[in-house]
Scaffold this active site. Structure first.
Site, short mmCIF file in Angstrom:
data_model
loop_
_atom_site.label_atom_id
_atom_site.label_comp_id
_atom_site.label_asym_id
_atom_site.label_seq_id
_atom_site.Cartn_x
_atom_site.Cartn_y
_atom_site.Cartn_z
N SER A 127 0.95 -1.13 0.02
CA SER A 127 0.05 -0.08 -0.05
C SER A 127 0.99 1.09 0.11
CB SER A 127 -0.94 0.01 1.09
OG SER A 127 -1.73 1.36 1.50
N TYR A 152 -2.67 -0.37 9.84
CA TYR A 152 -2.52 -0.58 8.66
C TYR A 152 -1.27 -0.64 7.79
CZ TYR A 152 -4.05 -1.02 3.60
OH TYR A 152 -4.17 -1.25 2.33
#
Length: 335
Positions: A127, A152
């Protein structure tokens, strides 16, 4: 090839599976169909795949160690595209344990399965959030990503480190793709485009964070899938020029690579909102709010490395991509 796609009922997973099937691959799609967002949307995506004779669905959580061991032992996949994960930066502030279970334990099970069944290439979703507190733009794979600002992001950085370990120890070719703000038809309900569209159509105000002073490298899902497939077909190799005295984070003397995959063209959030307003033919009422914890003011992908490796070039403008999402949204929800 016989390919495992995890998160196959997800946004990117469904589109990726469709493209693999269209080109003649056999796809085993895995998903746990959890309720992080509306499971009926996931089931509708899955319904697009299940009629295809070369597609088979397995309902399972990647964190199920025994189940994943059986799956890999029985199926003997050629390659794996691992997209299953607990998504969302903001939700990681509320429920961090979900990210450890899915993104760390689940990824460990994927790596072990690939190792023991001799998978020829693992492509997995990282990501843009790994860039965290970085401020030098555009974000480059050659820069350090040691300052994540959400759990995350930390789990995605951990995935890259875990992948390198398996590439080094067992010669497993792994490629991580750092996705930059993916959007398009069948998108996630927790993403800005979906939230904004729904609110505007319902006559509700939209929440615009950091007082609108945000930039995102919005990337259309078809471009993302093109990059994923090109990467899958270009198996990671050791870098003969790797210098251990000055190690490059994106490559190795093991068969390991990490690439940005984005639009290479950051867009102001307010310009993105204007594109939505234009496509809907309606103006949005806006609540301007401060930057949220765990969020970053800007993302911008340098995609030159992926271009050099695979020839990837994003091709979809924001106005075109937003229009295609709105068309899908109106059709799907009948509004």
């Amino acid at each position: 090839m016989k390919i495992l796609v995890t998160g196959a009922a997800g946004f990117i997973g469904m589109h990726t599976s469709e493209r693999l099937l269209a080109r003649g691959d056999e796809v085993v799609g895995l998903d746990n169909l959890n309720d992080y967002y509306d499971p009926s949307l996931k089931e509708s995506r899955l319904a697009r795949l299940t009629p295809h004779p070369a597609f088979r669905f397995v309902k399972m959580d990647v964190a199920d160690r025994a189940g994943m061991e059986r799956l890999f032992a029985e199926e003997k996949f050629d390659r794996v595209i691992h997209l299953a994960a607990q998504a969302g930066v903001r939700y990681s502030l509320e429920n961090p344990h979900a990210y450890i279970d899915s993104n760390i334990v689940g990824f460990m099970n994927i790596l072990e399965g690939c190792r023991y069944s001799k998978v020829k290439h693992l492509v997995y979703a990282s990501s843009s959030s790994v860039y965290g507190g970085n401020t030098r733009m555009p974000f480059s794979e050659h820069d350090s990503v040691d300052h994540p600002v959400s759990m995350y992001a930390a789990t995605k950085k951990a995935n890259e480190l875990m992948a390198h370990t398996y590439s080094h120890l067992y010669g497993l070719p792994t490629t991580g793709l750092r996705f930059f703000t993916v959007y398009g038809p069948w998108g996630r309900p927790d993403m800005a485009l979906f939230l904004f569209t729904k609110a505007i159509l319902e006559g509700r105000p939209i929440d615009v964070f950091n007082h609108g002073k945000m930039k995102r490298d919005f990337t259309f899902v078809d471009d993302i899938v093109e990059g994923v497939l090109r990467t899958l077909d270009h198996v990671a190799e050791p870098d003969a020029g790797f210098n251990a005295d000055q190690p490059d984070p994106s490559r190795s003397n093991a068969p390991f690579r990490v690439f940005n995959i984005g639009n290479n063209n950051p867009v102001e959030l307010m310009a993105f909102v204007e594109a939505i307003e234009k496509a809907l033919g309606r103006k949005a009422e806006k609540n301007f709010m401060p930057l949220q914890d765990g969020d970053v003011p800007a993302t911008y992908a340098d995609t030159s490395e992926l271009n050099a490796w695979t020839g990837f070039v994003p091709a979809t403008s924001v106005s075109d991509g937003v229009g295609r999402f709105i068309e899908w949204y109106r059709g799907y929800y009948g509004v």
